[in-house]
Design an enzyme around this catalytic site. Structure first.
Site, short mmCIF file in Angstrom:
data_model
loop_
_atom_site.label_atom_id
_atom_site.label_comp_id
_atom_site.label_asym_id
_atom_site.label_seq_id
_atom_site.Cartn_x
_atom_site.Cartn_y
_atom_site.Cartn_z
N ARG A 130 -2.26 -6.88 -6.99
CA ARG A 130 -1.33 -6.46 -8.03
C ARG A 130 -2.00 -5.40 -8.91
O ARG A 130 -3.24 -5.30 -8.95
CB ARG A 130 -0.92 -7.65 -8.89
CG ARG A 130 -0.27 -8.81 -8.14
CD ARG A 130 -0.01 -9.98 -9.07
NE ARG A 130 0.68 -11.08 -8.40
CZ ARG A 130 0.07 -12.09 -7.81
NH1 ARG A 130 -1.27 -12.14 -7.81
NH2 ARG A 130 0.77 -13.06 -7.25
N LYS A 145 -2.48 -13.63 -11.70
CA LYS A 145 -1.18 -13.87 -12.33
C LYS A 145 -0.75 -15.33 -12.22
O LYS A 145 -0.19 -15.88 -13.17
CB LYS A 145 -0.13 -12.97 -11.67
CG LYS A 145 1.27 -13.13 -12.22
CD LYS A 145 2.25 -12.24 -11.48
CE LYS A 145 3.67 -12.46 -11.98
NZ LYS A 145 4.65 -11.60 -11.24
N HIS A 171 4.61 -1.25 -7.40
CA HIS A 171 4.59 -2.58 -6.79
C HIS A 171 4.95 -2.52 -5.30
O HIS A 171 4.64 -3.45 -4.55
CB HIS A 171 5.56 -3.50 -7.53
CG HIS A 171 5.27 -4.96 -7.32
ND1 HIS A 171 4.11 -5.58 -7.75
CD2 HIS A 171 5.97 -5.95 -6.70
CE1 HIS A 171 4.11 -6.85 -7.43
NE2 HIS A 171 5.24 -7.11 -6.78
N ARG A 177 2.14 -3.14 -2.87
CA ARG A 177 1.79 -4.52 -2.54
C ARG A 177 2.68 -5.03 -1.39
O ARG A 177 2.20 -5.72 -0.50
CB ARG A 177 1.95 -5.40 -3.78
CG ARG A 177 1.63 -6.88 -3.58
CD ARG A 177 1.45 -7.54 -4.94
NE ARG A 177 1.62 -8.98 -4.93
CZ ARG A 177 0.66 -9.85 -4.59
NH1 ARG A 177 -0.51 -9.41 -4.22
NH2 ARG A 177 0.90 -11.15 -4.64
N HIS A 200 -0.10 -15.33 -2.86
CA HIS A 200 1.23 -15.92 -2.98
C HIS A 200 1.12 -17.44 -2.87
O HIS A 200 0.45 -17.95 -1.97
CB HIS A 200 2.16 -15.39 -1.90
CG HIS A 200 2.57 -13.97 -2.11
ND1 HIS A 200 2.06 -12.91 -1.39
CD2 HIS A 200 3.46 -13.42 -2.98
CE1 HIS A 200 2.61 -11.79 -1.79
NE2 HIS A 200 3.45 -12.06 -2.76
N TYR A 243 8.12 -10.45 0.39
CA TYR A 243 7.22 -9.30 0.34
C TYR A 243 6.98 -8.69 1.72
O TYR A 243 6.30 -7.68 1.84
CB TYR A 243 5.87 -9.72 -0.25
CG TYR A 243 5.80 -9.65 -1.75
CD1 TYR A 243 5.08 -8.66 -2.39
CD2 TYR A 243 6.48 -10.57 -2.54
CE1 TYR A 243 5.01 -8.59 -3.77
CE2 TYR A 243 6.42 -10.51 -3.92
CZ TYR A 243 5.69 -9.52 -4.52
OH TYR A 243 5.64 -9.45 -5.90
#
Length: 321
Positions: free
Chosen positions: A193, A218, A273, A276, A299, A308
């Protein structure tokens, strides 16, 4: 249930009801005590009673502010909770915690969905729910009607587009930011990220083991990210140090530089983003299985990892041949 007793020249009334602290008040006349008890019991039955000695008088603003102070500051990136709390405080902060209803939350959800994405609304509702749970479990707030709830909005499917190697190269070539020229390829090689890339410190880079250790991410979990030969080459272009950050740009500066580069490259709808997403898809195309990819990307759920991932159909066809 109300209990009325004579104490000297005063009539003392106590009202007890499950889910509420005992309420006590004294009166000069017994009739006044009875009237007060009947009104208090009626309000408790409706779930609208606010006692002067009760945590029922707590407002949504108070529990959100306390949550930000006690819990959000422990997170790696507390700014996210602070940002999400602002619309909640503006729309719901004045409510007493026990008065906020399911219908109120549903109206808030509908109003917010008119201006922001379903994912944003989901984050806001989840923040409020966490504050309520903590208020009930830890702070003694009593909610006879339970924590108000509403269904979460349906999330749209993940972005199905990929950013091509040619487009990535164009972005790197046209940017005027020396640091972004390195951040972009490192993002594609590591699936980190933006916040994680900017948090990398030299003391957490292990070139001999080809890895970067991220102590805070995160989702609150640490992880070690392996480095490909291309990622090592990018890091090799930086002036090495024993400690300190690899990059000194602020998060907003990275986004602004990236957006300007995208515009100069003649591209539309490309976000930082998306790098990613592209990186995650490439990991699967290299043959890594789900657990391996999740360990690299951080994740926590397979459902989010799936959002994703946008595999190249041509590569899938070749595997079937």
């Amino acid at each position: 249930m109300a209990t009325i007793s004579k104490r000297g020249s005063m009539w003392r009334c106590q009202v007890r009801k499950q889910g509420y602290p005992t309420q006590t008040k004294s009166f000069e006349q017994r009739s006044s005590a009875i009237a007060w008890a009947n009104e208090v019991e009626a309000q408790m039955h409706r779930g609208t009673y606010i006692g002067s000695t009760s945590s029922q008088s707590t407002t949504v603003q108070e529990i959100l502010s306390q949550y930000l102070k006690d819990e959000s500051r422990k997170k790696a990136y507390p700014a996210a909770d602070i940002s999400r709390s602002k619309p909640l405080l503006a729309a719901l902060g004045g409510y007493h915690v026990h008065n906020l209803s399911h219908a109120d939350l549903a109206r808030y959800k509908a109003t917010r969905l008119a201006t922001v994405s379903p994912q944003t609304v989901t984050h806001e509702l989840n923040l409020l729910h966490r504050a309520y749970v903590l208020a009930v479990n830890e702070w003694g707030v009593i909610l006879p009607n339970g924590i108000p709830k509403t269904s979460r909005p349906r999330l749209p499917p993940g972005r199905g587009t990929r950013i091509s190697p040619e487009d990535i190269e164009r972005i790197v070539n046209v940017t005027e930011s020396p640091q972004l020229k390195l951040i972009v390829p490192l993002a594609v090689e590591t699936a980190m990220r933006r916040s994680e890339l900017l948090a990398i410190r030299w003391e957490n880079v292990n070139l001999s083991r080809c890895s970067i250790y991220l102590p805070r991410t995160k989702n609150g979990m640490s992880r070690t990210v392996p480095l490909s030969s291309k990622a090592l080459a990018v890091i090799g272009e930086l002036k090495q140090a024993k400690e300190g950050p690899l990059f000194t740009l602020a998060a907003s500066s990275v986004s602004q530089a990236f957006d300007r580069a995208v515009s100069r490259a003649g591209l539309k709808g490309v976000r930082f983003h998306d790098l990613r997403h592209e990186a995650t898809s490439r990991l699967f195309e290299k043959g890594l299985h789900v657990i391996e990819v999740a360990r690299i990307t951080g994740h926590k759920t397979l459902a989010m990892l799936d959002r994703y991932t946008h595999l190249d159909v041509s590569q899938l066809v070749r595997k079937l041949e």
